[in-house]
Scaffold this motif. Sequence first.
Motif, short mmCIF file in Angstrom:
data_model
loop_
_atom_site.label_atom_id
_atom_site.label_comp_id
_atom_site.label_asym_id
_atom_site.label_seq_id
_atom_site.Cartn_x
_atom_site.Cartn_y
_atom_site.Cartn_z
N VAL A 166 0.63 -1.05 -0.12
CA VAL A 166 0.23 -0.09 0.10
C VAL A 166 1.02 1.34 0.42
O VAL A 166 1.94 1.35 0.72
CB VAL A 166 -1.02 0.12 1.31
CG1 VAL A 166 -2.25 1.44 0.97
CG2 VAL A 166 -1.82 -1.58 1.72
N ASP A 167 0.36 2.15 -0.92
CA ASP A 167 1.12 3.53 -0.99
C ASP A 167 0.50 4.09 0.54
O ASP A 167 -0.48 4.28 0.98
CB ASP A 167 0.43 4.49 -1.53
CG ASP A 167 0.95 5.99 -2.25
OD1 ASP A 167 1.23 6.04 -1.00
OD2 ASP A 167 1.84 6.08 -2.68
N VAL A 168 1.90 5.15 1.62
CA VAL A 168 2.32 5.07 2.33
C VAL A 168 2.40 6.36 2.94
O VAL A 168 2.78 6.57 3.79
CB VAL A 168 2.18 3.66 3.77
CG1 VAL A 168 1.45 2.69 3.48
CG2 VAL A 168 3.92 3.73 3.74
N THR A 169 1.90 7.35 2.09
CA THR A 169 2.48 8.92 1.33
C THR A 169 1.73 9.65 2.18
O THR A 169 2.10 10.71 2.05
CB THR A 169 3.63 8.86 0.51
OG1 THR A 169 2.00 8.65 -0.65
CG2 THR A 169 4.85 7.97 -0.06
N ASP A 170 0.76 9.28 2.54
CA ASP A 170 -0.67 10.83 3.06
C ASP A 170 -0.35 10.87 4.18
O ASP A 170 -0.39 10.50 5.28
CB ASP A 170 -2.00 9.20 2.48
CG ASP A 170 -3.25 10.35 3.17
OD1 ASP A 170 -2.58 11.74 3.45
OD2 ASP A 170 -4.49 10.07 3.43
N ALA A 171 0.13 12.17 4.68
CA ALA A 171 1.08 12.67 5.86
C ALA A 171 -0.34 12.24 7.22
O ALA A 171 -0.40 12.33 7.79
CB ALA A 171 1.16 13.25 5.85
N ALA A 172 -1.47 12.51 6.34
CA ALA A 172 -3.00 12.79 7.28
C ALA A 172 -2.85 11.62 7.73
O ALA A 172 -4.11 11.44 8.69
CB ALA A 172 -3.47 13.56 5.96
N ARG A 173 -2.70 10.59 7.45
CA ARG A 173 -2.31 9.11 8.49
C ARG A 173 -2.21 8.93 9.11
O ARG A 173 -2.11 8.06 9.68
CB ARG A 173 -3.18 7.95 6.88
CG ARG A 173 -4.15 8.31 6.15
CD ARG A 173 -4.45 7.02 5.06
NE ARG A 173 -5.64 7.00 3.85
CZ ARG A 173 -6.42 6.43 4.23
NH1 ARG A 173 -6.90 6.47 5.03
NH2 ARG A 173 -7.80 6.57 3.50
N ALA A 174 -1.13 9.71 8.97
CA ALA A 174 0.16 9.06 9.98
C ALA A 174 -0.07 9.87 10.86
O ALA A 174 -0.29 11.16 11.68
CB ALA A 174 1.06 9.34 9.60
N ASP A 175 0.44 9.06 12.30
CA ASP A 175 0.37 9.73 13.77
C ASP A 175 2.02 9.97 14.57
O ASP A 175 1.64 8.68 15.17
CB ASP A 175 -1.13 9.58 13.98
CG ASP A 175 -1.42 9.56 15.33
OD1 ASP A 175 -0.24 10.90 16.28
OD2 ASP A 175 -1.54 9.23 16.94
#
Length: 365
Positions: A166-175
């Motif tokens: 999965v692409d995990v470059t969406d900073a809004a999803r990271a905590d």
Amino acid sequence: MTTFASLNQPSPSHAREPVPPDVAQALQAAAADEERGKRPISRSIDLLRQAGLLRDDGATDPARTARALMQVGAANLSVGRLWEGHVNALYLIRLHGSEAQKRDAAHRTADGALLGVWGADGNVPVTLDATAKRLDGNKRYASGLGTVTRALVTVNSGPEVRLALVDVTDAARADPSTWNMQGMRSTASGGYDFTGVPADEVEWIGGPGDYLKEPHFVGGVWRIAALQAGATVGLLDRAASKLRAAERMDAEAQKARLMDVLMRAWAGMAMTERAAAASADHFIAQDDIVATSIAARLYTEEVGLDAIRAVEQSIGLQHFEVGSETGRMARDLSVYLRQVARDAFLQRAAQTALGNDGRIWGVFG
């Protein structure tokens, strides 16, 4: 970088030192700034990329990969943690992926991608929702937020677990705020929310249960052992350097205390290289490969813990000062040593090696 074991110096056989000395030195020099947030860890990953190390999936020459992980772990354990995840991801794609997926992973890596493997579920486990149209749930302890570009994520649980790239470059999803550990701060670890990720954006690697197949699952923990062994030797090296600078290394008590641990660290390195080589030996039984890898992982953990204690005793109160290099390295190592399922691993290896007559030599050989 001068070390007890010359871990990062050229050897008579250049094949023994897969990480160039200048790269190891640069990784070491960057570690303190990375922990303080003054330097992004991605720049250290770039050093590995320039050295050609991101092409390594650990399958062609596992013992050489183990040696490289030791060298990187000795210089900068946080960088080693991210690289180990990348190696693992490439290996799993090589093992379970289609030919097209293997080519795509190679192309993405060449273009600068860093891969990871995120397996620890958060408060809501990652699943494919009832409509099979999107993912639901989140991961914790996901290393490399903002640096890892695509992650192999475990979806569902139990024997039917699947791997999704999965692409995990969406900073809004990271905590990153959920990573409140005392060590391994620069790994930029934390939580990642996959809720709502469309299923058509997920690339499935292999089928249900493939991820857990041996000897590739637990049989691959030699990679963790390699980082543990390398970080242990790196810590001892830095402690000895500090003691020499203070003219305290000549004390017989210092030599005895540190050398005792170093000898066992060397033994752990040899055990780890053996476990790595066994993982690719088709003449060794699957259970024996797994037991050998477990033994290396558990032994290097024990030696690492003893090394932390020895360095604390040798350096004294200065070890605990803010900004202490040995203090930072010990914190990182202490956190990294706490891998999951230690007791279960020990029982599993013991059943293989001790459960039947004549198995001890089979496991070791």
